[in-house]
Design an enzyme around this catalytic site. Structure first.
Site, mmCIF file in Angstrom:
data_model
loop_
_atom_site.group_PDB
_atom_site.id
_atom_site.type_symbol
_atom_site.label_atom_id
_atom_site.label_comp_id
_atom_site.label_asym_id
_atom_site.label_seq_id
_atom_site.Cartn_x
_atom_site.Cartn_y
_atom_site.Cartn_z
ATOM 1 C CD1 TRP A 22 -2.490 3.315 -4.310
ATOM 2 C CD2 TRP A 22 -2.331 1.610 -5.751
ATOM 3 N NE1 TRP A 22 -3.489 3.469 -5.235
ATOM 4 C CE2 TRP A 22 -3.417 2.438 -6.142
ATOM 5 C CE3 TRP A 22 -2.038 0.474 -6.506
ATOM 6 C CZ2 TRP A 22 -4.207 2.159 -7.257
ATOM 7 C CZ3 TRP A 22 -2.830 0.194 -7.621
ATOM 8 C CH2 TRP A 22 -3.891 1.033 -7.980
ATOM 9 C CD GLU B 123 -2.925 -1.015 0.042
ATOM 10 O OE1 GLU B 123 -3.269 0.113 -0.367
ATOM 11 O OE2 GLU B 123 -3.314 -2.068 -0.482
ATOM 12 C CG ASN C 191 -8.577 1.298 0.994
ATOM 13 O OD1 ASN C 191 -8.479 2.262 0.252
ATOM 14 N ND2 ASN C 191 -8.324 0.065 0.602
ATOM 15 C CD1 TRP D 269 -14.371 8.956 -14.086
ATOM 16 C CD2 TRP D 269 -13.049 10.043 -12.652
ATOM 17 N NE1 TRP D 269 -13.356 9.531 -14.819
ATOM 18 C CE2 TRP D 269 -12.521 10.198 -13.958
ATOM 19 C CE3 TRP D 269 -12.381 10.643 -11.590
ATOM 20 C CZ2 TRP D 269 -11.372 10.933 -14.235
ATOM 21 C CZ3 TRP D 269 -11.225 11.377 -11.847
ATOM 22 C CH2 TRP D 269 -10.737 11.514 -13.151
ATOM 23 C CD1 TRP E 25 -11.720 9.419 -6.239
ATOM 24 C CD2 TRP E 25 -13.670 8.646 -7.020
ATOM 25 N NE1 TRP E 25 -12.674 9.625 -5.265
ATOM 26 C CE2 TRP E 25 -13.873 9.174 -5.713
ATOM 27 C CE3 TRP E 25 -14.752 8.113 -7.700
ATOM 28 C CZ2 TRP E 25 -15.125 9.160 -5.092
ATOM 29 C CZ3 TRP E 25 -16.004 8.106 -7.081
ATOM 30 C CH2 TRP E 25 -16.175 8.626 -5.793
ATOM 31 C CD1 TRP F 209 -19.608 10.717 -17.724
ATOM 32 C CD2 TRP F 209 -20.131 9.152 -16.219
ATOM 33 N NE1 TRP F 209 -18.486 9.938 -17.520
ATOM 34 C CE2 TRP F 209 -18.780 8.969 -16.601
ATOM 35 C CE3 TRP F 209 -20.697 8.282 -15.289
ATOM 36 C CZ2 TRP F 209 -17.975 7.968 -16.075
ATOM 37 C CZ3 TRP F 209 -19.901 7.274 -14.762
ATOM 38 C CH2 TRP F 209 -18.562 7.125 -15.151
#
Length: 472
Positions: A283, A280, A349, A367, A390, A311
């Protein structure tokens, strides 16, 4: 270390060693702070934080981040004063403020840590045109852009990136804070922190954040010490919203109150599933590498298919967006997460993924609407991580989940044992038994708690139809 030199406009100093400016941004610590260490070795230091809302423009910090910043700056000033120094506060465009400060103090150079958000890279270029700017590394496990393929190209996919980054680990041992920070002959004027208006007042919505967080380097150390004992059990606990199995370090890492090297060296030997946690941290590095390649990642989908995605918009979609923001969707796990976010400036998370997927795929709302809401409400609102996460959820990113993989929030809630979490954040449901709290039917749904904004099956069918339309 990288230097950028420009014409010097500073006046000479009466001190035999001219002062050096340390430009703080998202690196608000004294320990393992390469810019501060280099400056302190040269002579008198003028530490400065510039509140620059002009350079980022629409990416100026959101409300939750500004709340955290206030207390982090307060903490940084206190630790500097313990060393005989202090923090100078100025407001305005960084290059203009730093040039003026150099002229006032006779400073010969500026030291800072590299930042990779597009606006900070622009600011560094601007400062480098008028002053000698020395940029150091230290906000990531490895300098973004340096982890490359065998042919020298940057990675776009996380797994090979992490594999290559892991081969370079561990990072260098963290540096101790300087034993001494010499003061200049005289201190320049400083703004008063309270005058910046970073804290909410009318209304004061930050009570939950004050209860949960202790911004600053000392607060980061406490969080890290508390997590070390849990790090070995990370894999088994990180997905359970009702269990404090995560590190709660994201805000401290975002503001640089603790370095990733410090976190790595404190936890790497914990054993168990600590490797999952270290991934993580990796990341976070990966996200910075993405925005280095694609600076507009926070405002533009990486996959062309999403350029024509249908959308939803208009009044009904806006009402649905507001219901999502307020935690009034009728899906308890989503509502619990959104209320936790508003109250504490943070969300678990696993629940972030569920809430994001719900907005994108159940409500068919772009998003970017969710990314902007998180930008304003998260204390750890990081441009790279926020955008990458996202786009991963939406399926629009360079490395992402497939759009057609649609999370079922009700089954996710039960799978990850979120009953106690829901009762904490959705008190209307506190008296329901476990069998009903995840998905209260009409007989159990308390008065005042909304009906589901859309049924899961209908949402799934609508999302899949939209995807087919986007593909043409």
């Amino acid at each position: 270390m990288q230097s950028r030199s420009g014409p010097m406009s500073a006046q000479s100093s009466t001190n035999s060693h001219p002062p050096v400016i340390v430009w703080f941004r998202r690196d608000l610590r004294l320990s393992d702070q390469a810019a501060l260490a280099a400056a302190a070795a040269l002579g008198p230091v003028v530490p400065v934080y510039v509140l620059d809302d002009e350079t980022p423009r629409h990416r100026a910090m959101g409300g939750a981040s500004r709340w955290w910043l206030h207390y982090s700056l307060e903490s940084l000033d206190a630790t500097l004063r313990e060393k005989g120094s202090r923090l100078i506060l100025r407001k305005g465009k960084c290059e203009d403020v730093l040039a003026a400060l150099a002229q006032e103090t006779g400073a010969s150079q500026v030291h800072a840590l590299h930042h990779y958000e597009p606006w900070w890279r622009n600011a560094e270029k601007g400062v480098g045109k008028c002053l000698t700017l020395h940029l150091h590394h230290g906000n990531y496990l490895a300098p973004p852009g340096t982890v490359t393929t065998g042919s020298g190209n940057p990675y776009k996919i996380y797994t090979p990136f992490w594999r290559a980054l892991s081969e370079r680990m561990p990072p260098p041992e963290p540096q101790r804070r300087p034993q001494k920070i010499a003061a200049p002959d005289s201190w320049p004027a400083s703004d008063k922190l309270d005058d910046w208006g970073l804290l909410p007042t009318q209304p004061d919505w930050a009570g939950g954040m004050r209860d949960m967080w202790e911004p600053g380097e000392d607060g980061a150390k406490k969080r890290l010490r508390a997590f070390v004992d849990q790090a070995s059990r990370y894999e088994g606990q990180r997905n359970l919203p009702a269990v404090e199995g995560t590190s709660f370090l994201s805000g401290h890492l975002h503001f640089g109150e603790v370095s990733p090297a410090q976190v790595w060296h404190a936890t790497a030997s914990a054993g168990g599933s600590v490797a999952t946690f270290l991934g993580e941290i990796g990341w976070r590095d990966y996200a910075q590498n993405v925005i280095l390649q694609l600076p507009d990642y926070g405002s533009r989908s990486a996959r062309d298919t999403f350029d024509n995605f249908p959308w939803r918009s208009g009044k009904e979609a806006q009402e649905d967006l507001r219901a999502w923001q307020k935690g009034r969707t009728g899906y308890p796990i989503v509502d619990a997460g959104m209320r936790q976010l508003w109250h504490t400036g943070w969300m678990h998370n696993r629940v972030r993924m569920i809430a994001a997927s719900f907005l994108i795929k159940h409500l068919l709302i772009d998003w970017q609407e969710g990314e902007r809401w998180f930008w304003d409400t998260l204390v750890d609102a990081d441009y790279a991580s926020n955008a990458v996460n996202w786009q991963w959820t939406a399926g629009s990113g360079v490395d992402s989940n497939m759009f057609v993989r649609i999370m079922a929030p009700l089954s996710q809630s039960e799978k990850f044992d979120a009953a106690a979490y829901i009762r904490e954040w959705v008190p209307e449901l506190a008296d329901l038994p476990d069998a009903e709290v995840h998905d209260p039917g009409p007989m159990y749904r308390p008065k005042g708690y909304p009906a589901r904004i859309i049924e899961h099956r209908a949402a799934r069918e609508r999302a899949l139809a939209a995807w087919e339309k986007a593909k043409g």
